[in-house]
Motif scaffolding. Structure first.
Motif: not given
Ligand code: PGA
Length: 258
Positions: A58-84
């Protein structure tokens, strides 16, 4: 002319089942790319994948409501940009008033997130907006300037092309009180002037500035009809196709010349 962006911020709402059902209705309502209107859905993280599957094609894009600034690593509970991004997101909402005022995010944190989202190749929807007490004290423009100075810190013109602004007066979010079209236009004009000062006038004309705060079917057309209002960030009314699709339709009507 700037293309309207009608974005649904589902916040911490829906279930997997209701979110997927909403996504199928949205996919049907915005099946094909349109020159004048772009549609975006931002579900909670756990539903990005199933919602994205329904929106595919469809033409509907997907977005996230937030993302953390660090690259994947030890940041419990956070979500990285590359994950979204891996989940199919093209947009990330940042600096929403609930993140600023409930979670205590600062302009400095938000700026790091904006930079991470842009360097990850996604578009940031940077939210700014004053509290009621700030408006009543005549500080609206000073607050917007501070949030813009903070959010855009260290960002070049080419990077800033990956930012959409959302003006969301905090007193209008989820309250049923909407800014008047004149109040919205005046804040949007102020934000565009800020962009012209920080970058240049030609660039400022290209940036989309969305309005958010109790946008509904019955006020969408008057808000979206303002010269500097280029879309809407919709919370409550984005949770049902019956209340969200009419907002998309208001933008379609205006894009087609009123
Ligand atoms: P609302 O929320 O439409 O429910 O006021 C808007 C937002 O917070 O993005």
């Amino acid at each position: 002319m700037r293309r309207y962006l009608i974005a649904g911020n589902w916040k911490m709402n829906t279930t997997r089942q209701s979110g997927v059902a909403l996504a199928s209705e949205l996919a049907a309502a915005a099946a094909k790319e349109e020159a004048g209107v772009e549609v975006l859905a931002c579900p909670p993280y756990p539903y990005l994948l199933p919602v994205g599957e329904k929106l595919a094609g469809s033409a509907v894009r997907l977005g996230a409501q937030d993302a953390y600034f660090e690259a994947p690593g030890a940041f419990t509970g956070e979500i990285a940009v590359e994950m979204v991004k891996d989940c199919g997101c093209q947009y990330v909402i940042l600096g929403h008033s609930e993140r600023r005022h409930v979670m205590g995010e600062t302009d400095a944190t938000i700026n790091r997130k904006v930079r991470a989202v842009i360097s990850g190749g996604l578009t940031a929807v940077l939210c700014v907006g004053e509290l009621l007490s700030e408006r009543q004290a005549g500080q609206t423009e000073a607050v917007l300037d501070r949030q813009m100075d903070g959010g855009y810190s260290g960002i070049s013109e080419s990077e800033a092309a990956s930012i959409v602004i959302a003006y969301e007066p905090v007193w209008a979010i989820g309250t049923g009180v909407t800014a008047t079209p004149e109040q919205a236009e005046s804040a949007h004009e102020h934000l565009r002037k800020w962009l012209a000062r920080r970058y240049n006038a030609a660039f400022s004309e290209k940036v989309r500035i969305l309005y958010g705060g109790s946008v509904k079917a019955d006020n969408a057309e008057s808000l979206l009809g303002q010269p500097n209002v280029d879309g809407a960030l919709v919370g409550g009314a984005s949770l049902k196709a019956a209340t969200f699709v009419p907002i998309i339709e208001a933008a379609r009507k205006l894009a087609a010349g009123g």
